[in-house]
Design an enzyme around this catalytic site. Structure first.
Site, PDB file in Angstrom:
ATOM      1  N   TYR A  33       0.834  -1.202   0.000  1.00 49.93           N
ATOM      2  CA  TYR A  33       0.000   0.000   0.000  1.00 49.93           C
ATOM      3  C   TYR A  33       0.865   1.247   0.000  1.00 49.93           C
ATOM      4  CZ  TYR A  33       1.009   0.809   4.976  1.00 49.93           C
ATOM      5  OH  TYR A  33       1.649   1.071   6.166  1.00 49.93           O
ATOM      6  N   ARG A  52       8.324   4.010  -4.692  1.00 45.53           N
ATOM      7  CA  ARG A  52       8.326   3.043  -3.581  1.00 45.53           C
ATOM      8  C   ARG A  52       7.288   1.953  -3.819  1.00 45.53           C
ATOM      9  NH1 ARG A  52       7.432   5.304   2.377  1.00 45.53           N
ATOM     10  NH2 ARG A  52       5.337   5.605   1.570  1.00 45.53           N
ATOM     11  N   ARG A 100      -7.947 -20.371  -2.147  1.00 48.45           N
ATOM     12  CA  ARG A 100      -6.858 -20.237  -1.182  1.00 48.45           C
ATOM     13  C   ARG A 100      -5.777 -21.289  -1.377  1.00 48.45           C
ATOM     14  NH1 ARG A 100      -4.668 -21.688   3.510  1.00 48.45           N
ATOM     15  NH2 ARG A 100      -3.770 -20.026   4.801  1.00 48.45           N
ATOM     16  N   HIS A 102      -1.199 -21.138  -1.026  1.00 52.42           N
ATOM     17  CA  HIS A 102      -0.059 -20.228  -0.868  1.00 52.42           C
ATOM     18  C   HIS A 102       0.530 -19.819  -2.210  1.00 52.42           C
ATOM     19  CE1 HIS A 102      -0.572 -21.569   3.207  1.00 52.42           C
ATOM     20  NE2 HIS A 102       0.328 -20.695   3.624  1.00 52.42           N
ATOM     21  N   LYS A 147       6.485  -2.038   1.881  1.00 54.45           N
ATOM     22  CA  LYS A 147       5.319  -1.408   2.525  1.00 54.45           C
ATOM     23  C   LYS A 147       4.138  -2.380   2.417  1.00 54.45           C
ATOM     24  CE  LYS A 147       3.277   3.186   3.185  1.00 54.45           C
ATOM     25  NZ  LYS A 147       3.421   3.249   4.631  1.00 54.45           N
TER      26      LYS A 147
HETATM   27  N1  PDD Z   1       3.034   5.137   7.617  1.00 59.96           N
HETATM   28  N2  PDD Z   1       7.702   3.709   8.900  1.00 59.96           N
HETATM   29  C1  PDD Z   1       6.557   3.018   8.932  1.00 59.96           C
HETATM   30  C2  PDD Z   1       6.533   1.663   9.573  1.00 59.96           C
HETATM   31  C3  PDD Z   1       5.391   3.558   8.352  1.00 59.96           C
HETATM   32  O1  PDD Z   1       4.241   2.877   8.356  1.00 59.96           O
HETATM   33  C4  PDD Z   1       5.450   4.856   7.774  1.00 59.96           C
HETATM   34  C5  PDD Z   1       4.257   5.493   7.131  1.00 59.96           C
HETATM   35  C6  PDD Z   1       6.669   5.544   7.784  1.00 59.96           C
HETATM   36  C7  PDD Z   1       6.829   6.916   7.186  1.00 59.96           C
HETATM   37  O2  PDD Z   1       6.744   6.863   5.780  1.00 59.96           O
HETATM   38  P1  PDD Z   1       6.218   8.116   4.924  1.00 59.96           P
HETATM   39  O3  PDD Z   1       7.058   9.270   5.295  1.00 59.96           O
HETATM   40  O4  PDD Z   1       6.408   7.672   3.513  1.00 59.96           O
HETATM   41  O5  PDD Z   1       4.760   8.328   5.289  1.00 59.96           O
HETATM   42  C8  PDD Z   1       7.787   4.931   8.352  1.00 59.96           C
HETATM   43  C9  PDD Z   1       1.844   5.525   6.898  1.00 59.96           C
HETATM   44  C10 PDD Z   1       1.579   6.983   6.909  1.00 59.96           C
HETATM   45  C11 PDD Z   1       0.678   4.687   7.382  1.00 59.96           C
HETATM   46  O6  PDD Z   1       0.852   3.472   7.432  1.00 59.96           O
HETATM   47  O7  PDD Z   1      -0.378   5.221   7.674  1.00 59.96           O
END
Ligand code: PDD
Length: 288
Positions: A33, A52, A100, A102, A147
Site C-alpha cells: 500500500y 516506492r 486459497r 499459498h 510497505k
Molecule cells: N506510515 N515507517 C513506517 C513503519 C510507516 O508505516 C510509515 C508510514 C513511515 C513513514 O513513511 P512516509 O514518510 O512515507 O509516510 C515509516 C503511513 C503513513 C501509514 O501506514 O499510515
C-alpha cells in the site's frame, strides 16, 4: 457526503461490500500500500510514492495492475469525486482473488483499491509542545522495507502507545537500536549535534518524508548522518522528532516519560518542520 472509493474499475460508496472473500490481501496479507497526502488538490511527492510502490510490488511478487500515469489519474479522480483538496489517499494493491493456496496462479489479476479521507494533522499544540513516545521491542519481520499490509505488530504497538497516552511507539531491536516508529521514522539530534536516523535497509521503511527531510537538512547545512542510534543515545539527545506523510515533522519531547533536551521542540526540529511545511505548500500546521 458519502465517501467514494475506487475498486478495480468502479467508483463505489465506501460502505459497499465489494472485496471478495478469497482476496489474497485478506487471507494472506499478500498486498502492499501507499499513503499519500494531497494539499490544495496536489498529490505531494507523488513520484517518490510511486517509485516506492513499484519497488514494494516487485519485492512482493505482485504485478503492477496499470501504468503510473493511469494510477495518478485514478488518485486525482478519487480526490475530485470526494470533493477534497487536503486529503489522505490510501492506495492498496494486492495479489488478487484466487482459491486459497499459498502459491498464486500467474493468470490472477491484482486487486487495486483507493480510498480518500480529509487530512487530519496532529493538533497545533502537538507541533508547538512536542509529543510523547513510548518504546517497545521491535517484533516485526526482517523485510520492513516492503510497505506490506501485514501490519499486526505495528497495529499492536501503536495501540499500546495510544492506550498509554503516547503519540507513537518507537521500536527497539535486540541490540538496543531504535529502528523506527510503528508508522513513522524516528530521528534525533544527538549529544554532539548530529542529526541522525536509521539507515535504509530491511529493518525500516524508507519513508518518503524521511527522504525529503534528509534533503532539506543537507540544504540547510545541518550535520546529518544516516546512522542508527540506541535508546540510550535517544535519551541523551538534544532533540528528537518523527516524520510521516500524515504527521509531517512532529517534535518528540518525551520518550518513556522522560524529557528530551530541555523538554521543548529544539531549533533543528523547528527549522526542518518549517522547511517541510514549505516543501508541501502548507502554511498553518507546522508554523509557529
Ligand atoms: N506510515 N515507517 C513506517 C513503519 C510507516 O508505516 C510509515 C508510514 C513511515 C513513514 O513513511 P512516509 O514518510 O512515507 O509516510 C515509516 C503511513 C503513513 C501509514 O501506514 O499510515
Amino acid at each position: 457526503m458519502t465517501r467514494i472509493a475506487y475498486l478495480d474499475g468502479r467508483f463505489l460508496p465506501i460502505a459497499t461490500p465489494a472485496v471478495a472473500v478469497e482476496d489474497r490481501g485478506l487471507q494472506f496479507a499478500h498486498g502492499v500500500y501507499e499513503v499519500i497526502k494531497a494539499i490544495g488538490g496536489r498529490l505531494v511527492d507523488l513520484e517518490r510514492h510511486l517509485d516506492r510502490l513499484e519497488r514494494s510490488l516487485a519485492e512482493a511478487a505482485i504485478p503492477m495492475p496499470t501504468s503510473r500515469a493511469v494510477l495518478a489519474l485514478l488518485l486525482e479522480e478519487c480526490l475530485r469525486r470526494n470533493r477534497l483538496r487536503d486529503a489522505v489517499v490510501y492506495l492498496q494493491i494486492d495479489r488478487g482473488v484466487a482459491e486459497r493456496n499459498h502459491v498464486c496462479p500467474e493468470s490472477v489479476e491484482p486487486t487495486l483499491f483507493i480510498t480518500v479521507r480529509p487530512l487530519r494533522l496532529p493538533a497545533q499544540e502537538e507541533y508547538e509542545q512536542g509529543v510523547a513516545v513510548i518504546t517497545l521491542p521491535d517484533e516485526r519481520w526482517a523485510r520492513c522495507d516492503i510497505k506490506s499490509v501485514s501490519l499486526l505488530p505495528n497495529v499492536l504497538a501503536r495501540s499500546r502507545a495510544a492506550a498509554l497516552g503516547a503519540r507513537e511507539a518507537w521500536l527497539v531491536d535486540a541490540g538496543g537500536v531504535v529502528t523506527e516508529g510503528s508508522a513513522s521514522n524516528a530521528w534525533i539530534v544527538d549529544a554532539a549535534g548530529v542529526l541522525r536516523t536509521h539507515p535504509l535497509g530491511p529493518r525500516i521503511l524508507g519513508g518518503v518524508t524521511r527522504s525529503v527531510v534528509l534533503e532539506l537538512a543537507h540544504a540547510q547545512g545541518i550535520p546529518v548522518a544516516e546512522r542508527a542510534f540506541t535508546l540510550a543515545e535517544a535519551a541523551a539527545a538534544r532533540e528528537a522528532f518523527l516524520t510521516s506523510t500524515t504527521s509531517l515533522v512532529l517534535p518528540v519531547t518525551r520518550i518513556d516519560g522522560r524529557p528530551i533536551g530541555d523538554g521543548r521542540p529544539g531549533p533543528v526540529t523547528r527549522s526542518l518542520a518549517r522547511a517541510y511545511a514549505a516543501h508541501i505548500g502548507f502554511k498553518s500546521a507546522a508554523e509557529e
